[in-house]
Write a protein that holds these residues in place. Structure first.
Motif, PDB file in Angstrom:
ATOM      1  N   GLU A   1      -2.042 -43.022 -14.041  1.00  0.00           N
ATOM      2  CA  GLU A   1      -1.450 -41.700 -14.268  1.00  0.00           C
ATOM      3  C   GLU A   1       0.067 -41.750 -14.012  1.00  0.00           C
ATOM      4  O   GLU A   1       0.851 -41.201 -14.779  1.00  0.00           O
ATOM      5  N   LEU A   2       0.457 -42.458 -12.958  1.00  0.00           N
ATOM      6  CA  LEU A   2       1.880 -42.516 -12.609  1.00  0.00           C
ATOM      7  C   LEU A   2       2.704 -43.262 -13.658  1.00  0.00           C
ATOM      8  O   LEU A   2       3.900 -43.031 -13.787  1.00  0.00           O
ATOM      9  N   ALA A   3       2.057 -44.171 -14.412  1.00  0.00           N
ATOM     10  CA  ALA A   3       2.788 -44.958 -15.414  1.00  0.00           C
ATOM     11  C   ALA A   3       2.659 -44.344 -16.816  1.00  0.00           C
ATOM     12  O   ALA A   3       3.123 -44.921 -17.792  1.00  0.00           O
ATOM     13  N   ARG A   4       2.032 -43.177 -16.901  1.00  0.00           N
ATOM     14  CA  ARG A   4       1.708 -42.606 -18.202  1.00  0.00           C
ATOM     15  C   ARG A   4       2.932 -42.076 -18.955  1.00  0.00           C
ATOM     16  O   ARG A   4       2.987 -42.117 -20.160  1.00  0.00           O
ATOM     17  N   ASN A   5       3.897 -41.568 -18.203  1.00  0.00           N
ATOM     18  CA  ASN A   5       5.004 -40.916 -18.903  1.00  0.00           C
ATOM     19  C   ASN A   5       6.364 -41.529 -18.629  1.00  0.00           C
ATOM     20  O   ASN A   5       7.383 -40.891 -18.809  1.00  0.00           O
ATOM     21  N   ARG A   6       6.359 -42.795 -18.167  1.00  0.00           N
ATOM     22  CA  ARG A   6       7.644 -43.491 -17.948  1.00  0.00           C
ATOM     23  C   ARG A   6       7.457 -44.983 -18.095  1.00  0.00           C
ATOM     24  O   ARG A   6       6.399 -45.509 -17.761  1.00  0.00           O
ATOM     25  N   ASN A   7       8.499 -45.680 -18.574  1.00  0.00           N
ATOM     26  CA  ASN A   7       8.457 -47.139 -18.520  1.00  0.00           C
ATOM     27  C   ASN A   7       8.410 -47.536 -17.039  1.00  0.00           C
ATOM     28  O   ASN A   7       9.150 -46.989 -16.225  1.00  0.00           O
ATOM     29  N   THR A   8       7.543 -48.497 -16.729  1.00  0.00           N
ATOM     30  CA  THR A   8       7.265 -48.773 -15.309  1.00  0.00           C
ATOM     31  C   THR A   8       7.187 -50.266 -15.008  1.00  0.00           C
ATOM     32  O   THR A   8       6.585 -51.024 -15.772  1.00  0.00           O
ATOM     33  N   VAL A   9       7.794 -50.663 -13.911  1.00  0.00           N
ATOM     34  CA  VAL A   9       7.551 -51.994 -13.341  1.00  0.00           C
ATOM     35  C   VAL A   9       6.553 -51.771 -12.209  1.00  0.00           C
ATOM     36  O   VAL A   9       6.867 -51.090 -11.235  1.00  0.00           O
TER      37      VAL A   9
END
Ligand code: DC
Length: 226
Positions: free
Chosen positions: A118-126
């Motif tokens: 969920e936390l990586a759903r709306n942003r590019n994420t490392v």
């Protein structure tokens, strides 16, 4: 799938994941998601409530109702468990010790994996952790697995503890790291291992900057080929 990219950084304790992932995230302007912090926050909440780290049922009940919030601030992210800021507490040796058995409980993993996605759903994420390339983000654009010898990792962790004035010997740090490696890589649910398509990088002799640079290249190569 979403339109956002994820780069995963997995590996054993103190392999340099946090330093590399945070450098990489700031180079790319992406979110840095430390999934270990979510397991540590559950362990801290369990210690506070007196739930033993081998009490599977108690931990399953705890995680079902525990509210975890991650706040991205300029100085780094803060993690809150049921509204309490546990960012500093989760780095103590007591919580480090409890986090490994807590993370082996399937209900804990299920709940936290859903939260991490969920936390990586709306942003590019490392995203850094243990099972990100294998289980949580199998479609990650680039997967990295960092390794380093147990002694080198113990030296790094010992230095961190010394900086926090924690009273623990190097030998104890080393034996705890070895114990944690053993438990994390032999557990039945999502054991620690590199994804088949992961790039394995040994961090013994490389600087975090060199490694972040190497990963940025891998990402750009990947984008050119896509
Ligand atoms: O990376 P760390 O030392 O902060 O992780 C704390 C504990 O959480 C560690 O024992 C392994 C576990 N963990 C996990 O099982 N899966 C993850 N994705 C991240 C951490």
């Amino acid at each position: 799938m979403t339109g956002f990219d994820v780069i995963t950084v997995d590996g054993p304790a103190a392999a340099g994941k946090s330093t590399v992932a945070s450098l990489l995230a700031s180079r790319l302007g992406w979110r840095h998601l430390d999934t270990g912090a979510t397991y540590r926050a559950v362990a801290a909440a369990a210690l506070k409530k007196g739930i033993q780290s081998d009490d599977t049922q108690g931990l399953s009940q705890l995680v079902a109702s525990l509210r975890l919030d991650i706040l991205d601030e300029q100085t780094g992210s803060r993690i809150l468990a049921d509204g309490e800021d546990v960012t500093d507490l989760i780095r103590t040796p007591e919580v480090s010790r409890a986090s490994s058995p807590v993370s082996a409980v399937p209900a804990v993993r299920e709940r936290l994996v859903a939260l991490q996605r969920e936390l990586a759903r709306n942003r590019n994420t490392v995203a850094e952790g243990r099972d990100l390339g294998t289980v949580v983000f199998p479609d990650a654009v680039v997967k990295i697995y960092l390794t380093a010898g147990a002694e080198e990792r113990a030296r790094r962790r010992y230095k961190d503890f010394q900086a926090q004035n924690k009273d623990i010997s190097y030998e104890k740090v080393l034996s705890e790291i070895q114990e944690r490696d053993q438990r994390d890589s032999t557990r039945a649910h999502s054991p620690l291992r590199p994804a088949e398509d992961a790039h394995v990088i040994n961090t013994d002799t490389l600087t975090p900057e060199d490694i972040a640079e190497q990963i940025v290249h891998l990402y750009h190569d990947r984008c050119v080929r896509a």
